[in-house]
Enzyme design. Structure first.
Site, short mmCIF file in Angstrom:
data_model
loop_
_atom_site.label_atom_id
_atom_site.label_comp_id
_atom_site.label_asym_id
_atom_site.label_seq_id
_atom_site.Cartn_x
_atom_site.Cartn_y
_atom_site.Cartn_z
N HIS A 1 0.84 -1.39 0.00
CA HIS A 1 -0.05 0.04 0.15
C HIS A 1 1.12 1.23 -0.12
O HIS A 1 2.12 1.19 0.01
CB HIS A 1 -1.00 0.18 1.06
CG HIS A 1 -0.22 -0.05 2.57
ND1 HIS A 1 -0.11 -1.09 3.38
CD2 HIS A 1 0.49 1.03 3.25
CE1 HIS A 1 0.46 -1.01 4.37
NE2 HIS A 1 0.89 0.36 4.47
C1 T46 Z 1 3.24 0.38 7.06
C2 T46 Z 1 3.66 -1.05 7.57
C3 T46 Z 1 5.35 -1.01 8.02
C4 T46 Z 1 -4.46 -0.45 13.27
O1 T46 Z 1 -5.47 -0.91 14.04
N1 T46 Z 1 -3.66 0.46 13.85
C5 T46 Z 1 -2.62 0.71 13.18
O2 T46 Z 1 -1.97 1.85 13.79
C6 T46 Z 1 -2.11 -0.02 12.31
C7 T46 Z 1 -0.77 0.25 11.56
C8 T46 Z 1 -2.76 -1.04 11.60
N2 T46 Z 1 -4.01 -1.24 12.34
C9 T46 Z 1 -4.80 -2.59 11.83
C10 T46 Z 1 -5.27 -2.24 10.51
C11 T46 Z 1 -5.51 -3.67 9.96
O3 T46 Z 1 -6.50 -4.20 10.27
O4 T46 Z 1 -3.95 -3.48 11.91
C12 T46 Z 1 -4.33 -4.38 10.82
C13 T46 Z 1 -3.00 -4.65 9.97
O5 T46 Z 1 -2.55 -3.51 9.31
P1 T46 Z 1 -2.01 -3.59 7.74
O6 T46 Z 1 -2.34 -4.70 7.10
O7 T46 Z 1 -2.02 -2.08 7.25
O8 T46 Z 1 -0.40 -3.88 8.35
P2 T46 Z 1 0.92 -3.90 7.49
O9 T46 Z 1 1.90 -4.51 8.50
O10 T46 Z 1 0.77 -4.45 6.05
O11 T46 Z 1 1.17 -2.49 7.32
C14 T46 Z 1 1.50 -1.50 8.56
C15 T46 Z 1 1.10 -0.06 8.32
O12 T46 Z 1 -0.31 -0.12 8.08
C16 T46 Z 1 1.69 0.54 7.17
O13 T46 Z 1 1.38 1.90 7.44
O14 T46 Z 1 4.02 1.07 6.42
O15 T46 Z 1 3.13 -1.59 8.65
#
Ligand code: T46
Length: 135
Positions: A52
């Site tokens: 993303h």
């Molecule tokens: C990035 C990489 C390095 C939350 O509820 N609060 C938060 O602060 C974050 C970051 C995520 N979430 C929830 C949203 C999703 O349901 O946690 C779940 C997993 O999030 P995501 O799929 O976005 O996780 P990553 O590891 O793919 O990405 C995250 C960050 O979202 C992103 O900004 O750069 O870590």
């Protein structure tokens, strides 16, 4: 519009003595106002995270332990950065697509972020990212 040339490695100041190393980031060392901290750990080595871009979020990724690869795209160019030093943070500016993989065993990715969590700031479809970059 941002490009990969805006991506920076930020050297985190360290205090080194016989007891080990203390690394410290204060507000003046950060190019944004800190609003949120989160971290990734227990990540399986075959896992893929990210996939993303953010519209306005700045982030500093710090490999507190172990290593991982960050694949970055600005819509024209791509770059892969292996994050493997706990005193070097990767600054990702808004408008950059990222994918993170190749997590080593026991790795921990600390993320300092300029905003609180807002799903509306995410672009999770690559074609939408390309449209966002072409505006
Ligand atoms: C990035 C990489 C390095 C939350 O509820 N609060 C938060 O602060 C974050 C970051 C995520 N979430 C929830 C949203 C999703 O349901 O946690 C779940 C997993 O999030 P995501 O799929 O976005 O996780 P990553 O590891 O793919 O990405 C995250 C960050 O979202 C992103 O900004 O750069 O870590």
């Amino acid at each position: 519009m941002t490009t990969l040339t805006d991506i920076k490695i930020i050297e985190i100041p360290r205090v080194h003595d016989q007891r080990g190393i203390l690394a410290v980031l204060e507000k003046d060392n950060l190019p944004f106002k800190l609003q949120r901290v989160y971290y990734l750990y227990d990540v399986p080595s075959d896992a893929y995270r990210g996939g993303h871009a953010h519209k306005s979020l700045y982030q500093l990724l710090i490999p507190l332990s172990g290593s991982f690869d960050v694949h970055l795209k600005d819509g024209k160019n791509t770059q892969v950065i292996n994050c493997n030093k706990p005193h070097k943070g990767l600054l990702i500016v808004p408008g950059i697509w990222r994918e993170i993989d190749n997590f080593s065993s026991g790795s921990v990715c600390l993320v300092l972020a300029s905003e609180t969590y807002d799903e509306g700031d995410y672009i999770r479809v690559y074609d939408e990212f390309l449209k966002f970059k072409s505006v």
